[in-house]
Scaffold this motif. Structure first.
Motif, PDB file in Angstrom:
ATOM      1  N   GLN A 166       0.853  -1.183   0.000  1.00 30.76           N
ATOM      2  CA  GLN A 166       0.000   0.000   0.000  1.00 30.76           C
ATOM      3  C   GLN A 166       0.893   1.239   0.000  1.00 30.76           C
ATOM      4  N   ASP A 167       0.654   2.170  -0.917  1.00 33.24           N
ATOM      5  CA  ASP A 167       1.476   3.375  -1.009  1.00 33.24           C
ATOM      6  C   ASP A 167       1.334   4.232   0.247  1.00 33.24           C
ATOM      7  N   ILE A 168       2.411   4.907   0.595  1.00 32.16           N
ATOM      8  CA  ILE A 168       2.401   5.839   1.720  1.00 32.16           C
ATOM      9  C   ILE A 168       2.193   7.244   1.176  1.00 32.16           C
ATOM     10  N   ALA A 169       1.206   7.949   1.684  1.00 33.11           N
ATOM     11  CA  ALA A 169       0.947   9.323   1.250  1.00 33.11           C
ATOM     12  C   ALA A 169       2.124  10.215   1.614  1.00 33.11           C
ATOM     13  N   ASP A 170       2.452  11.161   0.728  1.00 33.60           N
ATOM     14  CA  ASP A 170       3.599  12.048   0.948  1.00 33.60           C
ATOM     15  C   ASP A 170       3.509  12.807   2.270  1.00 33.60           C
ATOM     16  N   GLU A 171       2.298  13.221   2.648  1.00 28.51           N
ATOM     17  CA  GLU A 171       2.180  14.010   3.874  1.00 28.51           C
ATOM     18  C   GLU A 171       2.530  13.210   5.118  1.00 28.51           C
ATOM     19  N   LYS A 172       2.520  11.882   5.025  1.00 27.63           N
ATOM     20  CA  LYS A 172       2.865  11.052   6.175  1.00 27.63           C
ATOM     21  C   LYS A 172       4.348  11.167   6.526  1.00 27.63           C
ATOM     22  N   VAL A 173       5.203  11.401   5.530  1.00 28.26           N
ATOM     23  CA  VAL A 173       6.643  11.371   5.774  1.00 28.26           C
ATOM     24  C   VAL A 173       7.270  12.757   5.728  1.00 28.26           C
ATOM     25  N   ARG A 174       6.476  13.796   5.740  1.00 25.60           N
ATOM     26  CA  ARG A 174       7.025  15.151   5.756  1.00 25.60           C
ATOM     27  C   ARG A 174       7.433  15.550   7.165  1.00 25.60           C
ATOM     28  N   THR A 175       8.479  16.353   7.232  1.00 30.62           N
ATOM     29  CA  THR A 175       8.918  16.876   8.518  1.00 30.62           C
ATOM     30  C   THR A 175       7.839  17.800   9.075  1.00 30.62           C
ATOM     31  N   PRO A 176       7.296  17.518  10.273  1.00 33.80           N
ATOM     32  CA  PRO A 176       6.243  18.382  10.812  1.00 33.80           C
ATOM     33  C   PRO A 176       6.800  19.719  11.272  1.00 33.80           C
ATOM     34  N   LEU A 177       6.018  20.770  11.112  1.00 32.71           N
ATOM     35  CA  LEU A 177       6.420  22.084  11.603  1.00 32.71           C
ATOM     36  C   LEU A 177       6.337  22.109  13.124  1.00 32.71           C
ATOM     37  N   PRO A 178       7.403  22.503  13.808  1.00 31.49           N
ATOM     38  CA  PRO A 178       7.348  22.548  15.276  1.00 31.49           C
ATOM     39  C   PRO A 178       6.589  23.775  15.765  1.00 31.49           C
ATOM     40  N   GLY A 179       6.162  23.718  17.010  1.00 31.74           N
ATOM     41  CA  GLY A 179       5.479  24.846  17.607  1.00 31.74           C
ATOM     42  C   GLY A 179       6.458  25.915  18.073  1.00 31.74           C
ATOM     43  N   ASP A 180       5.906  27.052  18.458  1.00 29.95           N
ATOM     44  CA  ASP A 180       6.736  28.158  18.935  1.00 29.95           C
ATOM     45  C   ASP A 180       7.462  27.735  20.214  1.00 29.95           C
ATOM     46  N   GLY A 181       8.776  27.944  20.239  1.00 33.75           N
ATOM     47  CA  GLY A 181       9.576  27.581  21.403  1.00 33.75           C
ATOM     48  C   GLY A 181       9.972  26.120  21.451  1.00 33.75           C
ATOM     49  N   ALA A 182       9.646  25.348  20.407  1.00 32.38           N
ATOM     50  CA  ALA A 182       9.976  23.925  20.405  1.00 32.38           C
ATOM     51  C   ALA A 182      11.489  23.718  20.390  1.00 32.38           C
ATOM     52  N   ARG A 183      11.936  22.724  21.112  1.00 33.79           N
ATOM     53  CA  ARG A 183      13.355  22.373  21.156  1.00 33.79           C
ATOM     54  C   ARG A 183      13.682  21.482  19.947  1.00 33.79           C
ATOM     55  N   ILE A 184      14.695  21.874  19.176  1.00 36.14           N
ATOM     56  CA  ILE A 184      15.088  21.145  17.982  1.00 36.14           C
ATOM     57  C   ILE A 184      16.500  20.603  18.172  1.00 36.14           C
ATOM     58  N   THR A 185      16.676  19.295  17.969  1.00 35.90           N
ATOM     59  CA  THR A 185      17.998  18.686  18.023  1.00 35.90           C
ATOM     60  C   THR A 185      18.391  18.242  16.618  1.00 35.90           C
ATOM     61  N   ASP A 186      19.420  18.852  16.078  1.00 39.84           N
ATOM     62  CA  ASP A 186      19.915  18.549  14.741  1.00 39.84           C
ATOM     63  C   ASP A 186      21.094  17.597  14.887  1.00 39.84           C
ATOM     64  N   MET A 187      20.848  16.297  14.646  1.00 39.76           N
ATOM     65  CA  MET A 187      21.900  15.296  14.772  1.00 39.76           C
ATOM     66  C   MET A 187      22.916  15.384  13.633  1.00 39.76           C
ATOM     67  N   ILE A 188      22.527  15.982  12.532  1.00 35.36           N
ATOM     68  CA  ILE A 188      23.404  16.078  11.367  1.00 35.36           C
ATOM     69  C   ILE A 188      24.513  17.097  11.619  1.00 35.36           C
ATOM     70  N   GLN A 189      24.134  18.289  12.116  1.00 37.55           N
ATOM     71  CA  GLN A 189      25.114  19.338  12.381  1.00 37.55           C
ATOM     72  C   GLN A 189      25.575  19.342  13.837  1.00 37.55           C
ATOM     73  N   GLY A 190      24.935  18.516  14.666  1.00 35.71           N
ATOM     74  CA  GLY A 190      25.347  18.410  16.059  1.00 35.71           C
ATOM     75  C   GLY A 190      25.060  19.653  16.878  1.00 35.71           C
ATOM     76  N   LYS A 191      23.839  20.173  16.801  1.00 34.97           N
ATOM     77  CA  LYS A 191      23.502  21.353  17.595  1.00 34.97           C
ATOM     78  C   LYS A 191      22.041  21.308  18.031  1.00 34.97           C
ATOM     79  N   ILE A 192      21.751  22.097  19.046  1.00 36.44           N
ATOM     80  CA  ILE A 192      20.407  22.224  19.590  1.00 36.44           C
ATOM     81  C   ILE A 192      19.972  23.670  19.499  1.00 36.44           C
TER      82      ILE A 192
END
Length: 328
Positions: A233-259
């Motif tokens: 069964q195909d997966i809809a594109d919206e299922k795998v999109r990065t969700p927009l975080p809320g205001d003040g949300a903590r973001i951890t970027d494992m690729i660049q190694g920063k918070i």
């Protein structure tokens, strides 16, 4: 009843061949499941349940959502996703719904087993030993890269194959018992905890799946059950999109190694920690380098101007559509 003859002396080559054939029998999978979490000794709750939904496709796209509740009251939920390049996890405010809220915490990294920063995710309870979340790989692909030892063991009178390998240099050995009656799918897994399948089900020739079992975490036992399985069964594109975080949300970027924090940082966090990149990697939903501003912080004058502008644009587009229809 099992469809394959049981080998008298199972071998690692036979197991690998069967697992690879099993994996090649579908291009995508969608399951739903329930987990009876068990009650901790210091908990006043009478019941604790998790419900979940999981998609996966050959393009290394996946979507995994779980909701945890005690005595019927939702306490937490999170969403894991992967678009083939990036995977991540989003935590949502207590009691919130995916359709209403933006995540309060977001973590993301690469889907690449060779990348030093790795990816994000954990295993789905019902698929322990079969699917590895961070690198989005199934068991046969993992075993091809590992030094695997094996021996024949008897389990309930059935000759099974016990295999062992070390997942990473800093993690304990993983021991799996593969059952030849069910395409050599893991019947049990032993590491720092114990996972055991109590029931398999055949959904098509050559396609067996574990559908019930127990995960013993020492402090409690989780009893899980797969409630539905759909293949290809195909997966809809919206299922795998990065969700927009809320205001003040903590973001951890494992690729660049920063918070960092999206928009307005929470109280006590310095402005230097609120710096935002130009976008979060992922399919769609780019987050631009402007702080998130909710309508609560906008004055009535600005709201009036924005509303008037939106109405004007809508009227202009409607007029254009009407003129186009009249001229055709």
């Amino acid at each position: 009843m099992p469809v394959a003859a049981i080998a008298e002396h199972p071998t690692l080559d036979e197991a690998m061949s069967a697992l690879e054939s099993w994996r090649a029998s579908f291009t995508s999978i969608h399951i739903t499941y329930e987990i009876d979490e068990g009650i901790l000794e210091n908990s006043s709750a009478e019941s604790a349940m998790t419900t979940g939904e999981y998609y996966w496709s050959e393009a290394k796209r996946f979507y995994w959502y779980e909701r945890f509740a005690e005595d019927g009251k939702q306490l937490s939920q999170y969403l894991d996703w992967g678009d083939g390049r990036i995977s991540g996890r989003a935590f949502y405010p207590r009691g919130a719904g995916l359709e209403r809220e933006r995540p309060s915490t977001l973590v993301y990294g690469r889907i690449d087993p060779q990348a030093p920063n790795g990816a994000v995710g954990r295993a789905v309870n019902a698929l322990y030993g079969l699917w590895q979340a961070p690198t989005c790989r199934w068991l046969p692909e993992i075993l091809r890269e590992k030094h695997v030892t094996s021996q024949v063991v008897s389990l309930d009178g059935i000759q099974c194959l016990e295999i062992a390998y070390q997942d990473d240099h800093d993690k304990p050995h993983i021991t799996l018992i593969l059952d030849p009656r069910y395409s050599y799918l893991p019947r049990s897994m032993l590491t720092s905890w114990h996972y055991e399948v109590s029931q398999f089900k055949r959904f098509a020739p050559g396609i067996w799946m574990p559908v019930a079992g127990v995960l013993d975490l020492r402090e409690r036992k989780q009893v899980w059950e797969i409630t539905s399985v759909v293949f290809n069964q195909d997966i809809a594109d919206e299922k795998v999109r990065t969700p927009l975080p809320g205001d003040g949300a903590r973001i951890t970027d494992m690729i660049q190694g920063k918070i960092w924090y999206h928009g307005t940082p929470p109280p006590g966090q310095g402005q230097s920690e609120a710096a935002e990149p130009s976008a979060i990697p992922g399919t769609g939903n780019p987050i631009v380098a402007q702080p998130h501003r909710s309508t609560e912080n906008l004055s009535p004058v600005w709201l009036t101007l924005i509303g008037g502008l939106a109405l004007g644009i809508s009227a202009f587009l409607g007029l254009r559509r009407g003129n186009s229809s009249n001229s055709s």
